[in-house]
Design a protein around this motif. Structure first.
Motif, PDB file in Angstrom:
ATOM      1  N   SER A  18      10.470 -14.312 -24.087  1.00 40.67           N
ATOM      2  CA  SER A  18       9.876 -14.602 -22.655  1.00 40.67           C
ATOM      3  C   SER A  18      10.604 -13.532 -21.752  1.00 40.67           C
ATOM      4  O   SER A  18      11.643 -13.266 -22.041  1.00 40.67           O
ATOM      5  CB  SER A  18      10.055 -15.870 -22.407  1.00 40.67           C
ATOM      6  N   TRP A  19      10.111 -13.591 -20.520  1.00 41.51           N
ATOM      7  CA  TRP A  19      10.681 -12.427 -19.691  1.00 41.51           C
ATOM      8  C   TRP A  19      11.775 -13.154 -19.004  1.00 41.51           C
ATOM      9  O   TRP A  19      12.893 -12.489 -18.703  1.00 41.51           O
ATOM     10  CB  TRP A  19       9.768 -12.239 -18.361  1.00 41.51           C
ATOM     11  N   ASN A  20      11.794 -14.448 -19.243  1.00 41.85           N
ATOM     12  CA  ASN A  20      13.309 -15.236 -18.679  1.00 41.85           C
ATOM     13  C   ASN A  20      14.210 -14.862 -19.565  1.00 41.85           C
ATOM     14  O   ASN A  20      15.365 -14.566 -19.180  1.00 41.85           O
ATOM     15  CB  ASN A  20      12.964 -16.835 -18.737  1.00 41.85           C
ATOM     16  N   VAL A  21      14.172 -14.790 -21.109  1.00 38.33           N
ATOM     17  CA  VAL A  21      15.056 -14.450 -21.929  1.00 38.33           C
ATOM     18  C   VAL A  21      15.421 -13.161 -21.771  1.00 38.33           C
ATOM     19  O   VAL A  21      16.538 -12.710 -21.740  1.00 38.33           O
ATOM     20  CB  VAL A  21      14.499 -14.771 -23.427  1.00 38.33           C
ATOM     21  N   CYS A  57      15.376 -11.075 -19.106  1.00 35.38           N
ATOM     22  CA  CYS A  57      15.969 -10.884 -17.833  1.00 35.38           C
ATOM     23  C   CYS A  57      17.425 -11.554 -17.995  1.00 35.38           C
ATOM     24  O   CYS A  57      18.352 -10.657 -17.558  1.00 35.38           O
ATOM     25  CB  CYS A  57      15.375 -11.494 -16.504  1.00 35.38           C
ATOM     26  N   PHE A  58      17.496 -12.643 -18.416  1.00 36.21           N
ATOM     27  CA  PHE A  58      19.048 -13.259 -18.795  1.00 36.21           C
ATOM     28  C   PHE A  58      19.638 -12.263 -19.753  1.00 36.21           C
ATOM     29  O   PHE A  58      20.940 -12.098 -19.363  1.00 36.21           O
ATOM     30  CB  PHE A  58      18.702 -14.614 -19.184  1.00 36.21           C
ATOM     31  N   GLN A  59      19.179 -11.958 -20.663  1.00 35.82           N
ATOM     32  CA  GLN A  59      19.963 -10.882 -21.761  1.00 35.82           C
ATOM     33  C   GLN A  59      20.196  -9.540 -21.003  1.00 35.82           C
ATOM     34  O   GLN A  59      21.517  -9.300 -21.086  1.00 35.82           O
ATOM     35  CB  GLN A  59      19.153 -10.739 -22.949  1.00 35.82           C
ATOM     36  N   SER A  83      23.044 -10.204 -18.613  1.00 35.60           N
ATOM     37  CA  SER A  83      24.410 -10.690 -19.116  1.00 35.60           C
ATOM     38  C   SER A  83      25.057  -9.319 -19.778  1.00 35.60           C
ATOM     39  O   SER A  83      26.036  -9.224 -19.586  1.00 35.60           O
ATOM     40  CB  SER A  83      24.040 -11.561 -20.200  1.00 35.60           C
ATOM     41  N   THR A 135      13.928  -5.866 -25.791  1.00 37.55           N
ATOM     42  CA  THR A 135      15.064  -6.031 -24.808  1.00 37.55           C
ATOM     43  C   THR A 135      16.354  -4.766 -24.948  1.00 37.55           C
ATOM     44  O   THR A 135      16.634  -4.554 -23.953  1.00 37.55           O
ATOM     45  CB  THR A 135      15.636  -7.319 -25.266  1.00 37.55           C
TER      46      THR A 135
END
Length: 200
Positions: A61-64, A66-68, A71, A139
């Motif tokens: 997902s884009w949430n994952v 973007c978070f990665q 980070s 990613t």
């Protein structure tokens, strides 16, 4: 842009690198990418695979993603800051990091122009985050693309009105890193790769 005199009003330093200096940079980069980066990428594949790297569907997902990516930027910047600062100690600067500083007036390709030992040493900062999280191929590609864009922009030698550093106060950008190159060995600071908070 330098050869054509394009956008000179945004150039940070007045000096322009010679065609010979630019060609030297390109030739060494080709050599380093074939002899250092390619074997490193091939050799690191088993580590990434072990840590959960995948290229299978479904896409994350884009949430994952973007978070990665965020980070990775924070982690890379922290590791890079300390590694870069260590490279400015007398012995390491003289024998390793001075290669990168051959260009006091950087241009985009000088971002990766460095001694092979420095490529391995600071390259660790770039691959550490993905190596410990085992991201999806999408990613990883996005991270590597953004990291290369960021470092080329930091070394481009131009401070454009659309530069991210004008809108995000903690982002270093070209002017921040160009200052570091102008002062060469001196304790200029500006060791971070992306953000400025470590140097503060």
């Amino acid at each position: 842009m330098e050869r054509l005199g394009y956008q000179q009003k945004y150039k940070i330093q007045g000096k322009v690198n010679s065609v010979a200096a630019q060609e030297k940079c390109v030739m060494k980069l080709l050599l380093y990418h074939i002899c250092v980066n390619l074997p490193l990428m091939i050799g690191s594949y088993p580590v990434f695979k072990y840590m959960g790297f995948t290229s299978q569907l479904p896409l994350p997902s884009w949430n994952v993603v973007c978070f990665q990516i965020l980070s990775y930027f924070i982690l890379e910047d922290f590791i890079f800051y300390w590694g870069h600062r260590i490279l400015h100690t007398k012995w390491l600067y003289k024998h390793v990091h001075s290669v990168h500083h051959e260009y006091a007036t950087p241009f985009g390709l000088t971002s990766e122009y460095a001694h092979p030992a420095e490529i391995l040493f600071l390259g660790f900062a770039t691959i550490f985050g993905p190596a410990i999280t085992g991201p999806h191929l999408l990613t990883l590609w996005l991270w590597m693309s953004l990291r290369v864009i960021e470092t080329v922009e930091a070394h481009c030698g131009y401070d454009f009105p659309w530069s991210l550093s004008r809108y995000l106060p903690i982002y270093g950008g070209a002017d921040f890193h160009d200052y570091h190159h102008r002062l060469l060995y001196t304790k200029s600071g500006n060791y971070s790769s992306t953000f400025t908070y470590m140097d503060w």
